[in-house]
Design an enzyme around this catalytic site. Structure first.
Site, PDB file in Angstrom:
ATOM      1  N   ASN A 207       1.434   3.688  -2.812  1.00 31.33           N
ATOM      2  CA  ASN A 207       0.769   5.487  -3.223  1.00 31.33           C
ATOM      3  C   ASN A 207       2.349   6.229  -3.660  1.00 31.33           C
ATOM      4  OD1 ASN A 207      -1.319   5.045  -2.112  1.00 31.33           O
ATOM      5  ND2 ASN A 207      -1.472   5.288  -0.193  1.00 31.33           N
TER       6      ASN A 207
ATOM      7  N   ARG B 127      -9.465   3.544  -7.414  1.00 31.22           N
ATOM      8  CA  ARG B 127      -8.302   3.374  -6.113  1.00 31.22           C
ATOM      9  C   ARG B 127      -9.336   3.434  -4.880  1.00 31.22           C
ATOM     10  NH1 ARG B 127      -4.453   2.413  -7.377  1.00 31.22           N
ATOM     11  NH2 ARG B 127      -4.100   2.752  -5.491  1.00 31.22           N
TER      12      ARG B 127
ATOM     13  N   GLU C 270       0.806  -1.065  -0.054  1.00 34.41           N
ATOM     14  CA  GLU C 270      -0.289   0.228  -0.345  1.00 34.41           C
ATOM     15  C   GLU C 270       0.797   1.752   0.118  1.00 34.41           C
ATOM     16  OE1 GLU C 270      -2.952  -0.078  -0.753  1.00 34.41           O
ATOM     17  OE2 GLU C 270      -3.671  -2.039   0.199  1.00 34.41           O
TER      18      GLU C 270
HETATM   19  N1  LIG Z   1       3.018   9.548  -0.634  1.00 32.81           N
HETATM   20  C1  LIG Z   1       1.883  10.138  -1.579  1.00 32.81           C
HETATM   21  N2  LIG Z   1       2.200  11.310  -1.850  1.00 32.81           N
HETATM   22  C2  LIG Z   1       0.791  11.761  -1.854  1.00 32.81           C
HETATM   23  N3  LIG Z   1      -0.441  12.134  -1.550  1.00 32.81           N
HETATM   24  C3  LIG Z   1      -0.228  10.694  -1.270  1.00 32.81           C
HETATM   25  C4  LIG Z   1       0.598   9.918  -0.517  1.00 32.81           C
HETATM   26  N4  LIG Z   1      -0.208   8.542  -0.247  1.00 32.81           N
HETATM   27  C5  LIG Z   1      -1.057   9.104  -0.594  1.00 32.81           C
HETATM   28  N5  LIG Z   1      -1.796   9.889  -0.733  1.00 32.81           N
HETATM   29  C6  LIG Z   1      -2.957  10.598  -0.769  1.00 32.81           C
HETATM   30  O1  LIG Z   1      -3.673   9.899   0.549  1.00 32.81           O
HETATM   31  C7  LIG Z   1      -4.762   9.391  -0.747  1.00 32.81           C
HETATM   32  C8  LIG Z   1      -5.421   7.902   0.183  1.00 32.81           C
HETATM   33  O2  LIG Z   1      -4.784   6.845   0.128  1.00 32.81           O
HETATM   34  P1  LIG Z   1      -5.184   5.712   0.221  1.00 32.81           P
HETATM   35  O3  LIG Z   1      -5.451   5.549   1.752  1.00 32.81           O
HETATM   36  O4  LIG Z   1      -3.671   4.530   0.187  1.00 32.81           O
HETATM   37  O5  LIG Z   1      -6.193   5.522  -0.682  1.00 32.81           O
HETATM   38  P2  LIG Z   1      -5.714   5.278  -2.451  1.00 32.81           P
HETATM   39  O6  LIG Z   1      -4.167   5.121  -2.512  1.00 32.81           O
HETATM   40  O7  LIG Z   1      -6.868   4.487  -3.035  1.00 32.81           O
HETATM   41  O8  LIG Z   1      -6.003   6.916  -2.698  1.00 32.81           O
HETATM   42  C9  LIG Z   1      -4.824   9.128  -2.050  1.00 32.81           C
HETATM   43  O9  LIG Z   1      -5.876   9.122  -2.548  1.00 32.81           O
HETATM   44  C10 LIG Z   1      -3.823  10.417  -1.685  1.00 32.81           C
HETATM   45  O10 LIG Z   1      -4.543  11.708  -2.373  1.00 32.81           O
HETATM   46 MG   LIG Z   2      -3.326   3.741  -2.110  1.00 29.93          MG
END
Ligand SMILES: Nc1ncnc2c1ncn2[C@@H]1O[C@H](COP(=O)(O)OP(=O)(O)O)[C@@H](O)[C@H]1O
Ligand SMILES: [Mg+2]
Lengths: 141, 110
Positions: free
Chosen positions: A50, A105, A46
């Site tokens: 991300n 997502r 995960e």
């Molecule tokens: N490494 C990262 N850099 C920038 N934004 C991030 C990062 N990790 C997560 N995010 C933000 O946090 C939100 C939630 O992440 P997550 O719970 O993994 O859901 P998803 O990946 O399905 O969108 C993402 O939609 C994104 O906007």
């Molecule tokens: Mg994610």
């Protein structure tokens, strides 16, 4: 005594599996249960996904860093990117919240990292990048 | 990529394999969307029997299938899920809108 390892890899989706395998191999010395190994693989997957899709917006020329350290039965996992950063961390942690809903997502990444690990910390700065620190204590030695 | 989809009448079976992460989902989604756009499909069956690992990308794939099938007034079913996969789907509330069926119902058709 602390044990540590560090890898740097390209922001490509092939490396999601690579990162999972590396983390699983590193914690093998803690004699983890099968469930614990699966928990770690999923949480790492995960965090790395991300970094690739959100942090670097699928730019394969960028680099992701992963550092794992073990002290006694506790392992700390750090995933770092120097990407776009997160505007609202509290919001991002909410189950089903995603800034890329149009790409289907699930918005469950942070929820899984939080529930599968004992502790989750998110440090992020817009335009600077994101560091995820997860810790987990393993049940048997 | 080898054939992961099988069509029987208006049903489409998708056999997911190995590690269902973002990398895998990107590829299989192209295959699924290609077939859904070409054939008339009323029932989409996702088979998880041979899945060794799955993260939230797999949940994203189910949501994608659900949205598509809803638009064509069809249905989506997941079969062959491990306890672990069921647990993560439950955490995402997926079972409130898709059915989880006993595999036997489909076995004779596979
Ligand atoms: N490494 C990262 N850099 C920038 N934004 C991030 C990062 N990790 C997560 N995010 C933000 O946090 C939100 C939630 O992440 P997550 O719970 O993994 O859901 P998803 O990946 O399905 O969108 C993402 O939609 C994104 O906007
Ligand atoms: Mg994610």
């Amino acid at each position: 005594m602390m044990e540590m390892m560090c890898v740097e890899f390209e922001s490509k989706s092939e490396n999601e599996a690579f990162a999972r395998v590396v983390a699983a191999a590193f914690i093998a010395r803690l004699n983890p249960t099968l469930d614990e190994v699966e928990d770690v693989k999923m949480a790492i997957s995960e965090a790395v996904t991300n970094a690739i899709v959100h942090g670097y917006e699928n730019d394969p020329s960028k680099k992701i860093f992963m550092r794992c350290s073990i002290e006694n039965q506790t392992c700390q996992f750090r995933i770092m990117d120097q990407g776009v950063g997160i505007a609202d961390i509290e919001r991002a942690k909410e189950p089903l919240y995603s800034t890329k809903k149009d790409e289907e997502r699930a918005g469950m990444g942070f929820t899984f990292m939080d529930t599968l690990m004992d502790d989750l910390q998110i440090y992020s700065q817009l335009g600077e990048g994101t560091t995820i620190i997860m810790t987990k204590t393993f049940s048997r030695g | 990529m080898e054939q992961n989809c099988k069509i029987v009448g208006t049903k489409m079976y998708v056999y997911l394999m190995g590690e269902v992460d973002h990398h895998y989902v990107k590829e299989i989604k192209k295959e699924i969307d290609g077939k859904l756009g070409f054939y008339i499909i009323k029932e989409l069956i996702l088979d998880f029997t041979n899945v060794q690992f799955m993260d939230s990308a797999g949940i994203g794939l189910i949501m994608h299938g659900y949205q598509y099938m809803k638009n064509v007034l069809g249905s989506i079913t997941c079969v062959g899920m491990s306890q672990r996969i069921k647990k993560s789907l439950a955490a995402a509330g997926v079972f409130t809108y898709i059915s989880e069926e006993k595999q036997e119902k489909y076995q004779e058709e596979v």
